[in-house]
Scaffold this motif. Structure first.
Motif, PDB file in Angstrom:
ATOM      1  N   SER A  12       7.560   0.740   4.438  1.00 32.16           N
ATOM      2  CA  SER A  12       6.281   0.830   5.148  1.00 32.16           C
ATOM      3  C   SER A  12       5.292  -0.170   4.564  1.00 32.16           C
ATOM      4  N   GLY A  13       5.262  -0.252   3.240  1.00 31.88           N
ATOM      5  CA  GLY A  13       4.339  -1.174   2.597  1.00 31.88           C
ATOM      6  C   GLY A  13       4.687  -2.625   2.857  1.00 31.88           C
ATOM      7  N   GLY A  14       5.978  -2.944   2.834  1.00 31.08           N
ATOM      8  CA  GLY A  14       6.389  -4.315   3.115  1.00 31.08           C
ATOM      9  C   GLY A  14       6.001  -4.737   4.523  1.00 31.08           C
ATOM     10  N   TYR A  15       6.170  -3.826   5.464  1.00 32.86           N
ATOM     11  CA  TYR A  15       5.792  -4.100   6.848  1.00 32.86           C
ATOM     12  C   TYR A  15       4.282  -4.332   6.964  1.00 32.86           C
ATOM     13  N   LEU A  16       3.501  -3.429   6.393  1.00 34.34           N
ATOM     14  CA  LEU A  16       2.050  -3.552   6.495  1.00 34.34           C
ATOM     15  C   LEU A  16       1.516  -4.754   5.722  1.00 34.34           C
ATOM     16  N   PHE A  19       9.658  -7.243   6.497  1.00 37.75           N
ATOM     17  CA  PHE A  19       9.083  -6.828   5.216  1.00 37.75           C
ATOM     18  C   PHE A  19       8.413  -7.957   4.451  1.00 37.75           C
ATOM     19  N   GLY A  20       8.363  -9.141   5.038  1.00 32.68           N
ATOM     20  CA  GLY A  20       7.662 -10.237   4.381  1.00 32.68           C
ATOM     21  C   GLY A  20       8.499 -11.013   3.386  1.00 32.68           C
ATOM     22  N   PHE A  59      -4.335   0.207   2.610  1.00 30.90           N
ATOM     23  CA  PHE A  59      -4.177  -1.251   2.638  1.00 30.90           C
ATOM     24  C   PHE A  59      -5.504  -1.938   2.988  1.00 30.90           C
ATOM     25  N   ASP A  60      -6.277  -1.332   3.870  1.00 33.38           N
ATOM     26  CA  ASP A  60      -7.603  -1.889   4.171  1.00 33.38           C
ATOM     27  C   ASP A  60      -8.474  -1.896   2.916  1.00 33.38           C
ATOM     28  N   ALA A  61      -8.357  -0.828   2.118  1.00 37.92           N
ATOM     29  CA  ALA A  61      -9.131  -0.746   0.880  1.00 37.92           C
ATOM     30  C   ALA A  61      -8.679  -1.819  -0.109  1.00 37.92           C
ATOM     31  N   LEU A  62      -7.379  -2.072  -0.169  1.00 41.29           N
ATOM     32  CA  LEU A  62      -6.866  -3.138  -1.032  1.00 41.29           C
ATOM     33  C   LEU A  62      -7.411  -4.488  -0.585  1.00 41.29           C
ATOM     34  N   ASP A  63      -7.406  -4.714   0.703  1.00 42.15           N
ATOM     35  CA  ASP A  63      -7.888  -5.983   1.241  1.00 42.15           C
ATOM     36  C   ASP A  63      -9.378  -6.173   0.957  1.00 42.15           C
TER      37      ASP A  63
END
Length: 296
Positions: A221-225, A280-281, A204-208
């Motif tokens: 997990s992805g929705g949370y992050l 989860f956003g 996720f840091d790499a995506l950002d």
């Protein structure tokens, strides 16, 4: 998989952003939203829970409960974040905790959480229900209240419409090394490039940072992050999602009826959507429309 628990400040900010225009029903219990609402209530979580519990009146008689007036809920020890984990204050929190607390409240019951390992043994011995169980996973249980979506998703920045395979061709996808998500990707014909990381947080840091176009991981997990990053959301799932629910003894018809009715109320009054949005956003559920389609 490394997933950091949220700080209190992050929880408060995430809730405000996630709910957006989502108004909590008048009957919503501040305690059921645990740490995220602590900055907006004057009583402690423990006080709010005690006050709410004292006011509960069982909606119907359920003689099979392990403890009268209380729903004893089993949470598997490996559930982890964001399902159920110990927060900075030592209290159990997570999506499972908020969901089960709201479900019990709709039934007019208090709630107790118990760590369990096996579903069948726990239902037969120590708990009324076990959370996060798949259909066919238990020999003695009926699975009701499908509260949890399950699948492998692609998360991207500025994601809106679900992309098709043609739109994804040549995209760089970050994922945890040797993960089940990568194995699931290998079963598709998506023509993407992969870049692996030690854990999903790093992906996720790499995506950002713009180093990858998408992150591939478990949808929960992805929705949370994703709530920790600006403009990151689920783009789509790589296969049809499934759902996990609440396991109850198949012989316990009274409890099954009560849980079914309470779950229907959580869906209709918007509380389930708000709880999902917190963790989860988004309160939206996954379905066939979330699946990445083959190129036309």
């Amino acid at each position: 998989m490394k997933i950091a628990a949220r700080s209190l400040a992050a929880l408060t900010v995430a809730l405000a952003a996630a709910l957006g225009g989502c108004a909590l029903p008048a009957a919503a219990d501040p305690a059921s939203l645990a740490g995220a609402l602590r900055g907006s209530v004057t009583t402690s979580v423990e006080q709010a829970r005690a006050e709410r519990a004292a006011s509960l009146v069982p909606a119907q008689e359920i003689p099979t409960l392990k403890t009268a007036g209380r729903l004893t809920v089993g949470v598997r020890a490996d559930a982890g974040c964001p399902a159920a984990f110990t927060g900075a204050d030592g209290e159990l929190e997570g999506y499972y905790v908020d969901f089960a607390s709201a479900l019990a409240e709709e039934m007019g019951l208090r709630v107790t959480f118990v760590s369990v390992s096996g579903v069948d043994a726990a239902l037969s011995d120590s708990v009324d229900a076990v959370l996060g169980v798949r259909s066919g996973e238990s020999a003695v249980a009926t699975i009701v209240a499908p509260f949890e979506d399950e699948g492998v998703g692609l998360f991207g920045k500025g994601a809106s419409d679900v992309p098709d395979a043609a739109a994804l061709a040549g995209a760089t996808v970050g994922a945890q090394d040797s993960s089940s998500s990568l194995r699931a990707l290998g079963a598709t014909d998506l023509a993407v490039r992969t870049r692996t990381y030690a854990n999903v947080n790093a992906a996720f840091d790499a995506l950002d940072a713009g180093e990858v176009d998408y992150v591939l991981c478990d949808v929960n997990s992805g929705g949370y992050l994703s709530t920790f990053y600006d403009d990151v959301s689920l783009a789509g799932t790589i296969a049809a999602p499934s759902r996990q629910g609440v396991a109850l003894l198949s012989s316990d018809q009274a409890l099954e009826s009560a849980v079914d009715e309470a779950y229907a109320r959580l869906e209709s009054n918007g509380r389930l959507a708000c709880i999902r949005a917190r963790w989860f956003g988004t309160g939206e559920r996954l379905g066939e429309g979330s699946v990445v389609r083959a190129a036309q």
